[in-house]
Design a protein around this motif. Structure first.
Motif: not given
Length: 149
Positions: A53-54, A75-78, A80-84, A99-101
């Protein structure tokens, strides 16, 4: 999880990929009912990732995860965000959000109390937790920034 992939027209090979990504490949043959809370969380994330999903929406994503699982979800959140992709996280754990947002929306009593980059929302406060309580004090007077409980 194969049935989820099959019912959505997702290639079977994708199941192995997401189970590997979620750290569940070694227990893929076990009954889901035997999974710990953290393993269940990982399985839910793996199922969500099947269709690539996008937009990813998480509610309390670290709930039930051990330290390794917390590191994995961060790591997963970051990634996916870095992948756009768009990644939305709802959480009451201020330290985890900090830590993540990158960008925040603070909601209080159904209204947006603040929004913007983490540094902007927390400017003038010692922590995100302090900023949160100060920003939401009008809606929750018993929990203002001076509260010690």
């Amino acid at each position: 999880m194969s049935w989820v992939a099959r019912s959505n027209g997702i290639p079977r090979g994708r199941v192995g990929e997401v189970l590997e990504e979620a750290g569940l490949a070694a227990v893929a043959g076990k009954r889901v009912g035997t999974y710990s809370l953290g393993m269940g969380q990982r399985l839910g994330v793996a199922a969500a990732l099947l269709g690539e999903p996008e937009v990813l929406i998480f509610d309390e994503p670290v709930n039930g995860l051990d330290p390794d699982g917390i590191r994995w979800i961060r790591r997963l959140l970051k990634e996916h965000a870095q992948a756009g992709r768009t990644v939305l996280v709802s959480s009451h754990l201020m330290s985890e959000v900090a830590e993540t947002a990158d960008d925040l929306v603070v909601i209080s009593a159904g209204r947006i109390a603040a929004k913007g980059p983490l540094a902007e929302v927390t400017a003038g406060y010692a922590s995100l937790e302090e900023a949160f309580f100060a920003l939401t004090a009008a809606a929750h007077p018993a929990h203002d920034a001076r509260s010690t409980s």
